[in-house]
Design an enzyme around this catalytic site. Structure first.
Site, short mmCIF file in Angstrom:
data_model
loop_
_atom_site.label_atom_id
_atom_site.label_comp_id
_atom_site.label_asym_id
_atom_site.label_seq_id
_atom_site.Cartn_x
_atom_site.Cartn_y
_atom_site.Cartn_z
N ASP A 1 30.02 -37.38 -8.97
CA ASP A 1 29.80 -36.70 -10.25
C ASP A 1 30.70 -35.47 -10.41
O ASP A 1 30.49 -34.63 -11.26
CB ASP A 1 28.33 -36.30 -10.40
CG ASP A 1 27.88 -35.35 -9.28
OD1 ASP A 1 28.71 -34.97 -8.44
OD2 ASP A 1 26.68 -34.99 -9.27
N HIS B 1 31.19 -33.00 -8.27
CA HIS B 1 30.80 -31.70 -7.69
C HIS B 1 31.74 -31.30 -6.56
O HIS B 1 32.22 -32.14 -5.80
CB HIS B 1 29.33 -31.69 -7.25
CG HIS B 1 28.96 -32.54 -6.08
ND1 HIS B 1 28.11 -33.62 -6.17
CD2 HIS B 1 29.30 -32.46 -4.77
CE1 HIS B 1 27.94 -34.15 -4.99
NE2 HIS B 1 28.65 -33.48 -4.11
N GLU C 1 26.70 -28.87 -8.45
CA GLU C 1 26.42 -30.05 -9.26
C GLU C 1 26.81 -29.78 -10.73
O GLU C 1 27.07 -28.63 -11.10
CB GLU C 1 24.92 -30.37 -9.17
CG GLU C 1 24.44 -30.70 -7.75
CD GLU C 1 24.75 -32.14 -7.32
OE1 GLU C 1 25.72 -32.73 -7.86
OE2 GLU C 1 24.04 -32.66 -6.46
#
Ligand code: GLP
Length: 263
Positions: free
Chosen positions: A140, A142, A147
């Site tokens: 994702d 990160h 995050e």
């Protein structure tokens, strides 16, 4: 931003290790070389090559200070999935001249996580900042445990892990996401981008979206890796497999512009 595309994972790791080794060897300042380090599967080949060079007498870590990116909350040093354990098992224990007192890893068992994180930032500053921060990337996007929607100015602190990340990381915890700690201590996006240079390793098909957002998307806290677009010394070291979502133009551009540069 440089994007260095290598044929495969092994070549990406060799390139990244040579880049780091070159920086350490050429460091002539009257202070240690300060190196930021990640865990995960991506850097393992880089660690193996750095260890090889160190054991062959080609590269010394005697004047290197390291700061790791992150650590799970609630896992002590002896837990085989703690990042402390990972770093010693995969890297530090194999180096012939790394000084234990020069190794810095956030303490996930700290009674006062806030104080732990503040002290970490202060210690980084006391060395004059990080010269080169190597990192990996989550699917994702990160970096460290920042995050999606973590502030791009964030500093070292406590982070909640997303369910997605716990599922991805459950492969190290008997495939049970519930066993993956829900929290971690992590350097911030701002901590990483304050470094003089940042090198992110991006390999494999499952990272193709993250690579495209890092390089071609807009700067957005949705993909925290995109903060690197604002950094003057950012390098993406990647393999062919991770390039699948780049436009053909972007892909060709970086192959062309990098073709005569060695490191
Ligand atoms: C974890 C770490 C990150 C790492 C990411 C990707 O979430 N906190 O620092 O970059 O995993 O790991 P891998 O390299 O195994 O794909």
């Amino acid at each position: 931003m440089r994007v260095v595309i290598q044929d495969d994972y092994q070549k990406m790791c060799k390139w990244a290790a040579d880049y780091i080794a070159n920086k350490i060897r050429n460091h002539k300042e009257d202070r240690p070389f300060v190196l930021g380090l990640p865990t995960g599967s991506s850097p393992i080949g880089v660690y193996q090559e750095l260890v090889r060079q160190n054991q062959a007498g080609e590269l010394s870590f005697a004047n290197v200070v390291t700061f790791n990116m992150d650590e799970y909350v609630g896992l002590d040093h002896d837990h085989d999935q703690s990042y402390w354990y990972f770093m010693h098992d995969n890297f530090f224990d194999h180096l012939v001249d790394m000084k234990p007192e020069n190794i810095n890893i956030l303490n996930g068992m700290a009674e006062d996580p806030e104080a732990e994180c503040a002290a970490y930032e202060e210690k980084i500053a006391s060395y004059g900042g990080i010269d080169l921060f190597m990192g990996g990337i989550g699917v994702d996007g990160h970096i460290a445990f920042n995050e999606p929607y973590t502030s791009l100015n964030s500093r070292t602190g406590l982070r909640a892990l997303t369910t997605d990340t716990r599922i991805v990381n459950s492969r190290f915890f008997g495939n049970d996401p519930e066993k993956v700690p829900a929290f971690a201590l992590s350097v911030g996006v701002g901590t990483v981008t304050d470094s003089k240079e940042v090198m992110i390793l991006i390999n494999g098909h499952n990272k193709a979206r993250a690579l495209a957002h890092t390089v071609e998307g807009g700067v957005s806290h949705k993909w925290t890796c995109s903060a690197l677009q604002m950094h003057n010394g950012a390098i993406i070291a990647c393999d062919e497999a991770a390039c699948g979502e780049l436009t053909v133009d972007t892909y060709k551009y970086f192959l062309d512009i990098e073709k005569d540069q060695r490191l």
